[in-house]
Scaffold this active site. Structure first.
Site, short mmCIF file in Angstrom:
data_model
loop_
_atom_site.label_atom_id
_atom_site.label_comp_id
_atom_site.label_asym_id
_atom_site.label_seq_id
_atom_site.Cartn_x
_atom_site.Cartn_y
_atom_site.Cartn_z
N ASP A 7 -15.33 17.28 35.26
CA ASP A 7 -15.59 17.94 36.53
C ASP A 7 -16.46 19.14 36.20
OD1 ASP A 7 -15.49 18.71 39.22
OD2 ASP A 7 -13.68 19.91 38.89
N GLU A 66 -18.63 13.83 37.73
CA GLU A 66 -18.83 13.92 39.18
C GLU A 66 -20.27 14.25 39.50
OE1 GLU A 66 -15.74 15.46 42.26
OE2 GLU A 66 -16.92 17.18 41.59
N ASP A 138 -9.21 21.94 38.21
CA ASP A 138 -10.41 21.36 37.59
C ASP A 138 -10.04 20.24 36.62
OD1 ASP A 138 -12.31 23.07 38.89
OD2 ASP A 138 -11.71 24.67 37.53
#
Length: 165
Positions: A7, A66, A138
């Protein structure tokens, strides 16, 4: 198959490693990388070095990251993109095939709703990876990205390798 999920973020980059054995998923490790340094270049190098250490420590077979979403703050989006670029470069340099997933696809895969809240993602990651204790939102997001890749990734991803000089 061992999957590293990332992430991306300039201040905090979440990461998570899972094992995928057919339909069975298990947690290996998770955490976050905090960039340090006085300028952007130093902070990006710090993230590169930390992601390199994670790859060396956990030897993933594949990776997932992502995709960048554009928000109202253009400067913030650009910085996020730079951190994402460093992560992608580090993964490519390690020779890992990388899957890229939109935030809504990750949430829909893990939670069942494309606009899920962070708390819902955290809860569902814990349910899908018994015994897992994500080290923050996260890290939970990174584990969710890895879970998404376990379902959708596989062998169709391109593999990039750095050419020796």
């Amino acid at each position: 198959m061992r999957i590293l999920g990332i992430d991306p973020g300039l201040r905090t980059l979440g990461w998570g490693v899972i094992e995928s054995n057919g339909p069975r998923l298990s947690h290996v490790a998770n955490g976050h990388c905090c960039s340090d340094g006085d300028d952007l270049g130093e902070r990006l190098l710090s993230l590169h070095n930390q992601v390199t250490e994670i790859i060396e420590a956990y030897a993933p077979d594949q990776a997932a990251i992502e995709q960048t979403f554009v928000n109202k703050d253009g400067a913030g989006t650009l910085k996020l993109g730079q951190a994402r670029g460093v992560a992608l470069l580090t993964l490519a340099k390690a020779g890992l095939p990388v899957g890229e997933y939109a935030p809504n696809r990750v949430k829909k895969t893990v939670v069942g709703v494309g606009h899920a809240e962070k708390e819902q993602v955290m809860h569902m990651v814990k349910l899908q990876l018994p015994g897992c204790a994500p080290k923050g939102a996260d890290a939970a997001d990174a584990l969710a990205i890895a879970i998404c890749h376990a379902y959708y990734g596989g062998t169709q991803q391109r593999q990039l390798r750095e050419k020796p000089a």
